[in-house]
Scaffold this motif. Structure first.
Motif, short mmCIF file in Angstrom:
data_model
loop_
_atom_site.label_atom_id
_atom_site.label_comp_id
_atom_site.label_asym_id
_atom_site.label_seq_id
_atom_site.Cartn_x
_atom_site.Cartn_y
_atom_site.Cartn_z
N GLY A 94 10.99 122.60 38.52
CA GLY A 94 9.67 123.35 37.82
C GLY A 94 10.40 123.96 36.55
N GLY A 95 9.67 124.26 35.83
CA GLY A 95 9.75 125.53 34.60
C GLY A 95 8.68 125.67 33.84
N ASN A 96 8.66 126.90 33.20
CA ASN A 96 7.29 127.12 32.39
C ASN A 96 7.97 127.71 31.12
N ARG A 97 9.07 127.63 30.71
CA ARG A 97 9.68 128.29 29.45
C ARG A 97 10.48 127.00 28.62
N GLY A 98 10.52 127.09 27.46
CA GLY A 98 11.22 126.29 26.54
C GLY A 98 10.66 124.58 26.62
N GLY A 151 26.72 115.50 42.58
CA GLY A 151 26.83 114.58 43.52
C GLY A 151 25.49 114.32 44.23
N ILE A 152 24.48 114.46 43.56
CA ILE A 152 23.21 114.05 44.09
C ILE A 152 22.80 112.96 43.35
N ALA A 153 22.65 111.58 44.18
CA ALA A 153 22.31 110.61 43.40
C ALA A 153 20.86 110.35 43.35
N VAL A 154 20.42 110.26 42.11
CA VAL A 154 18.89 110.35 41.73
C VAL A 154 18.09 108.91 42.18
N LEU A 155 17.21 108.97 43.39
CA LEU A 155 16.80 107.70 43.77
C LEU A 155 15.47 107.29 42.75
N ARG A 156 14.63 108.52 42.89
CA ARG A 156 13.36 108.25 42.17
C ARG A 156 13.02 109.75 41.70
N LEU A 157 12.27 109.73 40.60
CA LEU A 157 11.63 111.14 40.04
C LEU A 157 10.28 110.98 39.87
N SER A 158 9.45 111.69 40.40
CA SER A 158 7.96 111.68 40.27
C SER A 158 7.53 111.78 38.59
N HIS A 159 6.36 111.51 38.41
CA HIS A 159 5.65 111.92 37.19
C HIS A 159 5.62 113.39 37.10
N ALA A 160 5.70 114.15 36.12
CA ALA A 160 5.44 115.59 35.87
C ALA A 160 4.07 115.86 35.87
N TYR A 161 3.63 117.11 36.53
CA TYR A 161 2.54 117.57 36.64
C TYR A 161 2.45 119.02 36.06
N GLU A 162 1.31 119.44 35.41
CA GLU A 162 1.22 120.66 35.02
C GLU A 162 0.47 121.62 35.94
N ASP A 203 -0.17 135.65 33.99
CA ASP A 203 -0.12 135.91 32.58
C ASP A 203 0.89 134.68 32.24
N GLY A 204 1.78 134.09 32.99
CA GLY A 204 2.60 133.15 32.42
C GLY A 204 1.99 131.84 32.18
N PRO A 205 2.74 131.16 31.14
CA PRO A 205 2.39 129.78 30.73
C PRO A 205 2.53 128.90 31.99
N PRO A 206 1.64 127.81 31.69
CA PRO A 206 1.78 126.73 32.98
C PRO A 206 3.10 126.11 33.27
N PHE A 207 3.29 125.80 34.45
CA PHE A 207 4.46 125.01 34.78
C PHE A 207 4.42 123.54 34.84
N LEU A 208 5.68 122.82 34.35
CA LEU A 208 5.73 121.24 34.42
C LEU A 208 6.42 121.18 35.79
N ASN A 209 5.95 120.48 36.76
CA ASN A 209 6.73 120.32 37.99
C ASN A 209 6.75 118.76 38.14
N ALA A 210 7.95 118.53 39.08
CA ALA A 210 8.13 117.10 39.27
C ALA A 210 8.89 117.17 40.67
N VAL A 211 8.95 116.03 41.44
CA VAL A 211 9.86 115.97 42.63
C VAL A 211 11.09 114.92 42.75
N LEU A 212 12.20 115.29 42.94
CA LEU A 212 13.18 114.47 42.76
C LEU A 212 13.42 113.83 44.40
N GLU A 213 13.74 112.67 44.53
CA GLU A 213 14.22 112.14 45.83
C GLU A 213 15.82 111.50 45.69
N GLY A 214 16.82 112.19 46.40
CA GLY A 214 17.98 111.95 46.17
C GLY A 214 18.72 111.45 47.32
N GLU A 215 19.93 111.15 47.02
CA GLU A 215 21.04 110.97 48.16
C GLU A 215 22.29 111.57 48.01
#
Length: 97
Positions: A9-13, A30-41, A49-61
């Motif tokens: 996640g992150g809400n800057r830049g 060393g973390i093999a990315v198997l899947r990356l979800s869609h990003a959600y705000e 006060d802060g701007p909205p976050f953009l979040n995702a989940v990574l499945e790795g091995e």
């Protein structure tokens, strides 16, 4: 090999670009990315006060030990501009197991 799920996640830049760069950096350490979800705000939880976050989940091995995975996440956050104090508030990158 162990399976890991990492919340990104992150809400800057350039939030979407930073999520993609985080996935690339995790793969390089060393973390093999198997899947990356869609990003959600989402709204920030600790500070309205802060701007909205953009979040995702990574499945790795990985063959990394748990502390090595943690070190990889911390290096990635630092490379993407997150201060080492991990204080709450707006940030470029937040990675959680």
């Amino acid at each position: 090999m162990s399976r890991v799920w990492i919340a990104l996640g992150g809400n800057r830049g350039e939030r979407a670009a930073l999520l993609g760069r985080a996935a690339d950096l995790l793969g390089a350490c060393g973390i093999a990315v198997l899947r990356l979800s869609h990003a959600y705000e989402t709204a920030p939880e600790r500070s309205a006060d802060g701007p909205p976050f953009l979040n995702a989940v990574l499945e790795g091995e990985t063959c990394l030990a748990p502390r090595e995975v943690l070190a990889c996440l911390q290096r990635t956050e630092a490379e993407l501009g997150r201060p080492p104090d991990h204080a709450p508030g707006p940030r470029t990158c937040d990675l959680d197991l």
